[in-house]
Design a protein around this motif. Structure first.
Motif, mmCIF file in Angstrom:
data_model
loop_
_atom_site.group_PDB
_atom_site.id
_atom_site.type_symbol
_atom_site.label_atom_id
_atom_site.label_comp_id
_atom_site.label_asym_id
_atom_site.label_seq_id
_atom_site.Cartn_x
_atom_site.Cartn_y
_atom_site.Cartn_z
ATOM 1 N N TRP A 87 27.670 45.848 51.526
ATOM 2 C CA TRP A 87 27.545 44.228 51.153
ATOM 3 C C TRP A 87 28.589 43.265 51.377
ATOM 4 N N LEU B 33 27.378 39.438 51.557
ATOM 5 C CA LEU B 33 26.172 38.592 49.912
ATOM 6 C C LEU B 33 27.002 38.255 49.218
ATOM 7 N N GLU C 54 21.807 37.616 46.248
ATOM 8 C CA GLU C 54 21.992 38.658 47.345
ATOM 9 C C GLU C 54 22.032 40.385 46.825
#
Length: 290
Positions: A255, A258, A262
């Motif tokens: 992740w 992001l 998102e």
């Protein structure tokens, strides 16, 4: 060849930067790292059980050793890692700390040699390099990278693949029986996302995860793109073949980078995914020169 099913999240690891999946058949388990989360994870598909260990510095990869232990490539150098005690013991530093580099992604070839890269932690300077560790010691084999990924080796052991992620290029080298590299050339250029860690299957095809690309790609040995597998998350970092038949593909994700929106839209980002394929991968080798 086509994937038998869609990628499924099998372990919600929530890894900020999952990387370096390794299938160890002796454990029937998939091992991987969370670089930015400073964790090493072990997942057992048969039971769903998972364990994790805290690393003292950013772990770029782990590699199994023939004596049953592990080598962990941390920002501070190569360490022996003992899961029983959770201890890390420094083997050797690799680069001067003033470079602000970290180790990133590794691979063990059929001769038991350890290959790995370094990269600039800030992702701006071309201070990264490709290294080999074998019975002759630690050797720098190629330079001029910002973010290295891989390497991986063809089934016949004669070609080594290595990725320059920011340039969006996968390179091929001729690999001699003694471990020397020559004839560096472009194997493939990627036009979506950023090519991350590669893996090679039994047909000699190269699989690569795409960071910010929502897919993994499969390339034929001549560099032709022949397969794409869509994921429900954007950042796919690396693949490993596992299971009894080596036809279950495991993929680490991240992740990192992001936004909140998102991440909300990709709740499985940072998880460990799997899907089945028709062509087996290559067996995981162990370091024999640690």
């Amino acid at each position: 060849m086509s994937a038998i099913d869609e990628p499924q999240c099998v372990f919600t690891a929530d890894a900020e930067l999952g990387e370096g999946p390794v299938w160890r058949s002796a454990d029937d388990a998939l091992w991987f790292v969370d670089i930015k989360g400073l964790r090493i994870h072990r997942f057992e598909p048969a039971t769903g059980a998972a364990w994790s260990w805290a690393a003292p510095a950013q772990p770029g990869f782990i590699a199994p050793v023939s004596d049953g232990g592990w080598i962990a490539g941390l920002k501070t150098g190569l360490h022996r890692f003992d899961p029983r005690s959770g201890r890390f013991e420094l083997m050797t530093s690799v680069e001067d700390a003033s470079l602000d580099n970290r180790l990133n992604d590794g691979f063990v070839d059929g001769q038991g040699r350890l290959w790995f890269g370094s990269m600039h932690d800030g992702e701006t300077n071309l201070t990264g390099a490709l290294y080999r560790l074998d019975g002759r010691g630690l050797v720098r084999c190629d330079t001029g990278y910002c973010i290295t990924n891989g390497p991986a080796v063809s089934p016949d052991g004669r070609t080594l693949y290595h990725t320059d992620t920011l340039k969006k290029v996968i390179y091929a080298f001729d690999l001699s029986p003694g471990g020397d590299l020559s004839n560096k050339r472009v194997f493939a250029k990627v036009d979506e996302g950023y090519p991350d860690g590669p893996a090679v299957d039994a047909e000699g095809c190269i699989w690569t995860g795409l960071f910010a690309g929502w897919h993994v790609r499969r390339y034929a040995p001549d560099g032709k793109l022949i397969e794409k597998v869509r994921f429900p998350v954007a950042n796919i970092t690396k693949l490993a073949f596992g299971g009894d038949d080596l036809k279950t593909v495991y993929a680490t994700t991240a992740w990192k980078g992001l936004s909140k929106a998102e991440r909300d839209a990709q709740p499985l980002a940072g998880g460990l995914f799997s899907f089945r394929v028709d062509v087996a991968g290559l067996p995981q080798h162990e370091v024999r020169h640690a």
